[in-house]
Scaffold this active site. Sequence first.
Site, mmCIF file in Angstrom:
data_model
loop_
_atom_site.group_PDB
_atom_site.id
_atom_site.type_symbol
_atom_site.label_atom_id
_atom_site.label_comp_id
_atom_site.label_asym_id
_atom_site.label_seq_id
_atom_site.Cartn_x
_atom_site.Cartn_y
_atom_site.Cartn_z
ATOM 1 N N HIS A 139 -66.423 -40.125 -26.843
ATOM 2 C CA HIS A 139 -65.240 -40.839 -27.318
ATOM 3 C C HIS A 139 -65.636 -41.979 -28.256
ATOM 4 O O HIS A 139 -65.083 -42.134 -29.353
ATOM 5 C CB HIS A 139 -64.455 -41.376 -26.116
ATOM 6 C CG HIS A 139 -63.232 -42.152 -26.493
ATOM 7 N ND1 HIS A 139 -63.267 -43.526 -26.693
ATOM 8 C CD2 HIS A 139 -61.949 -41.757 -26.720
ATOM 9 C CE1 HIS A 139 -62.045 -43.930 -27.020
ATOM 10 N NE2 HIS A 139 -61.235 -42.883 -27.024
ATOM 11 N N ARG A 173 -55.080 -36.788 -34.963
ATOM 12 C CA ARG A 173 -54.987 -36.720 -33.503
ATOM 13 C C ARG A 173 -53.879 -37.674 -33.055
ATOM 14 O O ARG A 173 -54.079 -38.888 -32.999
ATOM 15 C CB ARG A 173 -56.335 -37.089 -32.884
ATOM 16 C CG ARG A 173 -57.416 -36.064 -33.163
ATOM 17 C CD ARG A 173 -58.815 -36.597 -32.981
ATOM 18 N NE ARG A 173 -59.151 -37.538 -34.042
ATOM 19 C CZ ARG A 173 -60.389 -37.768 -34.484
ATOM 20 N NH1 ARG A 173 -61.399 -37.108 -33.985
ATOM 21 N NH2 ARG A 173 -60.608 -38.652 -35.436
ATOM 22 N N ARG A 228 -52.256 -32.536 -35.362
ATOM 23 C CA ARG A 228 -52.493 -31.844 -34.101
ATOM 24 C C ARG A 228 -51.515 -32.365 -33.059
ATOM 25 O O ARG A 228 -51.416 -33.583 -32.841
ATOM 26 C CB ARG A 228 -53.935 -32.066 -33.621
ATOM 27 C CG ARG A 228 -54.260 -31.321 -32.338
ATOM 28 C CD ARG A 228 -55.692 -31.551 -31.915
ATOM 29 N NE ARG A 228 -55.898 -32.888 -31.361
ATOM 30 C CZ ARG A 228 -57.085 -33.355 -30.958
ATOM 31 N NH1 ARG A 228 -58.159 -32.605 -31.082
ATOM 32 N NH2 ARG A 228 -57.192 -34.567 -30.469
ATOM 33 N N GLU A 288 -60.707 -23.791 -30.393
ATOM 34 C CA GLU A 288 -61.757 -24.574 -29.721
ATOM 35 C C GLU A 288 -62.136 -23.983 -28.369
ATOM 36 O O GLU A 288 -62.885 -24.595 -27.611
ATOM 37 C CB GLU A 288 -61.297 -26.036 -29.559
ATOM 38 C CG GLU A 288 -59.897 -26.189 -29.021
ATOM 39 C CD GLU A 288 -59.338 -27.587 -29.207
ATOM 40 O OE1 GLU A 288 -60.109 -28.556 -29.215
ATOM 41 O OE2 GLU A 288 -58.104 -27.704 -29.343
ATOM 42 N N THR A 292 -64.998 -27.701 -33.612
ATOM 43 C CA THR A 292 -66.362 -27.369 -33.167
ATOM 44 C C THR A 292 -66.887 -28.304 -32.087
ATOM 45 O O THR A 292 -67.870 -27.970 -31.417
ATOM 46 C CB THR A 292 -67.325 -27.353 -34.368
ATOM 47 O OG1 THR A 292 -67.190 -28.584 -35.092
ATOM 48 C CG2 THR A 292 -67.017 -26.189 -35.286
ATOM 49 N N ASP A 298 -65.218 -29.267 -29.200
ATOM 50 C CA ASP A 298 -64.891 -28.596 -27.942
ATOM 51 C C ASP A 298 -65.448 -27.176 -27.893
ATOM 52 O O ASP A 298 -65.860 -26.701 -26.823
ATOM 53 C CB ASP A 298 -63.378 -28.563 -27.727
ATOM 54 C CG ASP A 298 -62.904 -29.722 -26.853
ATOM 55 O OD1 ASP A 298 -63.750 -30.352 -26.195
ATOM 56 O OD2 ASP A 298 -61.695 -30.011 -26.840
ATOM 57 N N CYS A 332 -62.746 -28.719 -38.219
ATOM 58 C CA CYS A 332 -62.301 -30.121 -38.195
ATOM 59 C C CYS A 332 -63.043 -30.920 -37.136
ATOM 60 O O CYS A 332 -62.673 -32.044 -36.824
ATOM 61 C CB CYS A 332 -60.798 -30.206 -37.952
ATOM 62 S SG CYS A 332 -60.249 -29.423 -36.425
#
Length: 849
Positions: free
Chosen positions: A422, A529, A585, A712, A734, A736, A798
């Site tokens: 994160h 996101r 997303r 994903e 890529t 996940d 992405c």
Amino acid sequence: MTFTEITPSATIEDARHGGRAKCLQRLIRLDMPVPRTVALSFDAVHRISTGDMPDLDAMLALFGPDPLVSVRPSSEDPDWGGPGAILNIGMNDAVHAKLISTHGEVAANALYLRFIQAYAVHVGRLDPDEFETFSIATDDALRAALDLYEEETESYFPQDPKEQLAEILRSMARAWEGTTARLLRQAKGAPADAGLGLVVQKMALGVGQNTCGSGVIKFVDGRTGHRKIRGRYLCKSQGRDALAEEGDRDVMYLTKDSRGRSIEEVLPENFANLVKFGDLCRTRLREEMEIEFTIDNEELFILDAVRVQRSERANVRIAVSLANDGIISREDAVLRIPPRALSELLHSQFDPTDKRDRFGLGIAASPGAATGKIVFNARAAQAAAAKGDDCILVRSETSPEDIRGMHAARGILTVRGGITSHAAVIARGLGLPCVVGAQDLMIDEKQRKLATRDGRSFTEGDVISIDGSTGEAYAGAVTMLSPELGIAFQTLMEWADDFRDIGVRANADTPPDARNARMFAAEGIGLCRTEHMFIDDDRLLAMREMVFADHADDRRAALDRLLPMQRADFTELFEIMQGLPVCIRLFDPPLHEFLPHGREGLRELAEALDLPLRDVERRVAGLREFNPMLGMRGVRLGITVPEIYDMQARAIFEATVEASKRGDPVVPEVMIPLVSAKREVEIVKARVDAVAAEVRIETGADFTYRLGVMVETPRAALRAGEIAQHAAFLSFGTNDLTQMTYGLSRDDAGRFMGEYVSQGVYEEDPFHTLDTDGVGELLQIGAARGRDVDRDLTLSICGEHGGNPESIRFCRDAGFDYVSCSPFRVPVARLAAAHLALEDYVRKDLATD
């Protein structure tokens, strides 16, 4: 004969004799006064290491009856290193006596003593400290050095120039072949069997009277790239002494200077020739070169020329300047800049000359450097920013609750985490320096202390510095160099865009991210996101109310409060991007991420919701999952709690109508995350289409949108043919996808990944460099099966791999339309894509010939 005299017509090749030998030939061809030089090929040097010597009698005969020569390394790439140069080979008692009569006792002693010291250390392998004590070249020091050599080796110092040269050549050849040297150059990118050439050159002594000496001159500032004569000249010196000598003893300035005499004034003809030779290097060798020279009794000799050492910001300015002057092509200028080197221009960097005190080492997660006071939580970071204080946010690991503190901090340091954790992902999006996985550090949040395993301790408010490009943390402040985004950088990027043939978008979640994306000329947003938009206090409470709601109507009521906020966010994004595509997303993370973790946070939430603390604790516990990243998140939430996606779709379409009134038409891209089955897409698509129809009726406006899928999960890649029937695009996430393919937690893999790479389990960290074999095969399968159904299907990646040059190569070869990465990696991706296109063009051109 196993050596080659370097003449204009001699057969000298970089791949056989090394770069130094080839450069010297080029200087000779330009009529520069280079002393007589011979070259030994890689093969000859290898044979020397086994005891097979060239014809040294013939070689030395080229240099006259009393030869004095130097030997220098000549590897194919100067960055691969090599043994140090040795000067004055051929010095012995007889030559020493002759030089006393021609050059004086001090000069003769200096030459002989220098050679004895070099020979003792590099050939005899004697203790350098003992021989470096002879710093003043007196007759007593010379005799003492000879006596010490004899005492340590139990033999006289060799007097035969042939024996001296043989032992020096053998020593340098064996040093190159040694294990330590081989490992060092392999670390610099050299192949295991890289060869070493050697050049033997007649000495230009430079130790005579008056202005005799040696120096180096360059015509560009290696830090800035601006044209300027720089260098140093030291009287009665040899080689590169002028650079190593401290103090101002016998120094002459190169250009006119009020502080003292200069070559330009005292030796104007020599100075004019140096300037001429510098121009010749620039125009004929097509490079900014640093020239090593000697002046002996006012006669100029050019000993060597090497590429000017330079910062990356200087490298960009030099390449663009050479192209603008017509010396190199624009294609060559672009290819001269390594894509990853752009990080130095985009971010602040530490001054390499400043001293540093390192206390920690982790994973370099986001480039750049930062200095600030330690803070241990988001609130402290925000408080520091409010007071105008720079701070470094130090956490065990970060979570969505830390977003505001991350925005307020100058840099981030975490004890846990990997390259796609994160903290790393958010920091790269914000352009913040970040070091993660610093496992030797320990945080005591109660005492507000940061401790190291060796006993050092830092408290909140102490100043530290971090380098996100190297993963290092330092005590105290380190001098900083500012980013460089001047005209040269902009020009280079415009040229790169002319050559590349794959699109580059940015991952951008907020208006500031979008502005950065525009600043770096991204061709749109490839991943927005939306969950990062719910972190502000007023939104977070509404989000938590929605999570705690028991019925659909209650959830809609809470989401109705979020709708205008989301609509405003999307409207601003669309307006900033000015008609460029924006891929949004839909909500992805598990709901528990929006709930507090500590007891104090739970109490505050109970108070805000007017609920008993026990009810809040029970509900939070009920939302916990054993493996939340594989649980109720992504499309699974969209199907089981459809009100969330309904609200987001409405916000997107209403923002589309609003933004299109004030600017270019907007065609939003709506992306469904974590898909694994065709039916999931069908269900969500039906609801999104219904919302779009409602908005068209309510607003009286027509608009179009594209709906796609974020691939994903391995199953989504394998079933891409079915999924593509209902999707306009497939964007491979890529991060996940790597996590699920490997069965690795991207937040925890940093704990052992270094060991795995060092032992060859994986070639590289798959979260840092795309695994083109395993994960890459899934991408190829998904791409092929999707395009079999729809030839016009848009393909992209992405994940953070999108900014990695090796990953871009893979995507380009696989026929992807674009890559998307953090805004600050967009220039890197643009330049890498240009390199790939130009390299392809060159290969095809060669194949045609």
